[in-house]
Design an enzyme around this catalytic site. Structure first.
Site, PDB file in Angstrom:
ATOM      1  N   ARG A   1     -37.462 -25.198 -20.452  1.00  0.00           N
ATOM      2  CA  ARG A   1     -36.676 -25.687 -21.602  1.00  0.00           C
ATOM      3  C   ARG A   1     -37.309 -26.964 -22.131  1.00  0.00           C
ATOM      4  O   ARG A   1     -37.381 -27.970 -21.408  1.00  0.00           O
ATOM      5  CB  ARG A   1     -35.245 -25.955 -21.166  1.00  0.00           C
ATOM      6  CG  ARG A   1     -34.297 -26.423 -22.267  1.00  0.00           C
ATOM      7  CD  ARG A   1     -32.909 -26.673 -21.684  1.00  0.00           C
ATOM      8  NE  ARG A   1     -32.388 -25.488 -21.008  1.00  0.00           N
ATOM      9  CZ  ARG A   1     -31.357 -25.509 -20.162  1.00  0.00           C
ATOM     10  NH1 ARG A   1     -30.760 -26.653 -19.855  1.00  0.00           N
ATOM     11  NH2 ARG A   1     -30.953 -24.380 -19.599  1.00  0.00           N
TER      12      ARG A   1
ATOM     13  N   ASP B   1     -32.550 -19.443 -15.394  1.00  0.00           N
ATOM     14  CA  ASP B   1     -31.161 -18.970 -15.462  1.00  0.00           C
ATOM     15  C   ASP B   1     -31.206 -17.455 -15.607  1.00  0.00           C
ATOM     16  O   ASP B   1     -31.896 -16.935 -16.502  1.00  0.00           O
ATOM     17  CB  ASP B   1     -30.435 -19.574 -16.670  1.00  0.00           C
ATOM     18  CG  ASP B   1     -30.244 -21.070 -16.552  1.00  0.00           C
ATOM     19  OD1 ASP B   1     -30.155 -21.582 -15.428  1.00  0.00           O
ATOM     20  OD2 ASP B   1     -30.175 -21.742 -17.609  1.00  0.00           O
TER      21      ASP B   1
ATOM     22  N   HIS C   1     -34.754 -27.909 -16.052  1.00  0.00           N
ATOM     23  CA  HIS C   1     -35.469 -26.818 -16.720  1.00  0.00           C
ATOM     24  C   HIS C   1     -36.752 -27.319 -17.383  1.00  0.00           C
ATOM     25  O   HIS C   1     -37.721 -26.568 -17.509  1.00  0.00           O
ATOM     26  CB  HIS C   1     -34.582 -26.187 -17.795  1.00  0.00           C
ATOM     27  CG  HIS C   1     -33.609 -25.181 -17.287  1.00  0.00           C
ATOM     28  ND1 HIS C   1     -33.918 -23.852 -17.143  1.00  0.00           N
ATOM     29  CD2 HIS C   1     -32.310 -25.299 -16.906  1.00  0.00           C
ATOM     30  CE1 HIS C   1     -32.856 -23.183 -16.700  1.00  0.00           C
ATOM     31  NE2 HIS C   1     -31.867 -24.050 -16.541  1.00  0.00           N
TER      32      HIS C   1
ATOM     33  N   HIS D   1     -28.178 -20.368 -11.949  1.00  0.00           N
ATOM     34  CA  HIS D   1     -29.209 -21.409 -12.054  1.00  0.00           C
ATOM     35  C   HIS D   1     -29.992 -21.549 -10.753  1.00  0.00           C
ATOM     36  O   HIS D   1     -29.411 -21.847  -9.703  1.00  0.00           O
ATOM     37  CB  HIS D   1     -28.498 -22.723 -12.412  1.00  0.00           C
ATOM     38  CG  HIS D   1     -29.387 -23.916 -12.573  1.00  0.00           C
ATOM     39  ND1 HIS D   1     -29.478 -24.600 -13.759  1.00  0.00           N
ATOM     40  CD2 HIS D   1     -30.186 -24.575 -11.698  1.00  0.00           C
ATOM     41  CE1 HIS D   1     -30.301 -25.626 -13.607  1.00  0.00           C
ATOM     42  NE2 HIS D   1     -30.743 -25.626 -12.361  1.00  0.00           N
TER      43      HIS D   1
ATOM     44  N   GLU E   1     -23.472 -23.648 -10.948  1.00  0.00           N
ATOM     45  CA  GLU E   1     -23.782 -22.544 -11.850  1.00  0.00           C
ATOM     46  C   GLU E   1     -24.384 -21.381 -11.064  1.00  0.00           C
ATOM     47  O   GLU E   1     -25.497 -21.509 -10.543  1.00  0.00           O
ATOM     48  CB  GLU E   1     -24.770 -23.000 -12.939  1.00  0.00           C
ATOM     49  CG  GLU E   1     -24.222 -24.109 -13.817  1.00  0.00           C
ATOM     50  CD  GLU E   1     -25.260 -24.687 -14.770  1.00  0.00           C
ATOM     51  OE1 GLU E   1     -24.856 -25.424 -15.685  1.00  0.00           O
ATOM     52  OE2 GLU E   1     -26.467 -24.418 -14.586  1.00  0.00           O
TER      53      GLU E   1
END
Length: 239
Positions: free
Chosen positions: A105, A156, A149, A221, A218
């Site tokens: 990301r 994910d 990320h 993740h 999460e």
């Protein structure tokens, strides 16, 4: 307006760099391309892995394509990509497959998230993504100014079950959709059903076998452990 957005982004990323040097958090890499950063497309290693890269489109908590996502691709540093390809290979022997939502990301995407979280007037995605939370609570536990990320070794994803011929695969029930902000998304949440816990555990075991560790808040993740570049974040676009 575009010039103003670029100035805000530049200030944000400069602040991240200064922040990194001040307290030991990862520093911003000068790389301007995926090749310079050492990022590879997962489909070079697993050509038909299932992808639904959420931030390249509008089906996400921001409600539109996110800064830095110019194509729906999963980029990862090579060691993480190789480990993820091994997970996919091992699961296929059991008629199961992965489905990817996000991988590397860019830092500019994280800055976009922070701006969105600060705009309390934009509540369009509340019913799907944070129905039980006030948007003002998202900064901090859920949305931070620096994301793991951006270090290139976090992914994910979810797990799919396929038929005996491996021609039709269906995502398993995990209790929430991707990017649900709330305690039900916690991997060991007592709010999840027994079947949902079982599915989360199958995914967790498969990822752990290849060196990925789960983020407890999460279920989707995972980060490769150890990370290839734990002291560096990147801001090259996904394209």
């Amino acid at each position: 307006m575009a010039v103003a957005r670029r100035l805000v982004l530049g200030v944000t990323l400069c602040a991240l760099t200064a922040f990194a040097h001040a307290d030991g958090t990862p520093a911003l890499s000068p790389a301007t391309t995926a090749q310079q950063a050492g990022l590879v497309d997962i489909r070079q290693l697993a050509p038909d892995i299932a992808e639904d890269i959420k931030y390249a489109g509008s089906d996400n908590f921001v409600g539109k394509p996110v800064d830095g996502y110019l194509a729906p691709k999963c980029l990862l540093l090579k060691p993480a990509a190789e480990a993820l390809a091994r997970v996919e290979r091992d699961l296929r022997a059991q008629h199961q497959r992965l489905k990817l939502f996000d991988c590397y990301r860019p830092a500019r995407a994280v800055a976009h998230f922070v701006r969105w979280a600060g705009d309390l007037s934009d509540q369009r995605t509340k019913p799907e993504h944070y129905p039980k939370l006030d948007k003002s609570a998202l900064l901090g536990d859920y949305i931070a100014p620096v994301s793991g990320h951006s270090r290139g070794a976090t992914v994910d994803l979810t797990l799919m079950q396929c038929d005996a011929a491996d021609t039709h695969c269906t995502p398993l029930a995990m209790g929430t959709d991707f990017d649900y902000f709330g305690t039900l998304a916690n991997t060991d949440s007592p709010e999840a059903s027994a079947a949902q816990h079982a599915h989360r555990e199958v995914l967790k075991r498969a990822m752990e076998r290849e060196g990925f560790r789960n983020y407890a808040m999460e279920w989707w993740h995972y980060t490769l452990n150890p990370e290839p570049t734990p002291d560096t974040i990147y801001d090259v676009p996904v394209q």
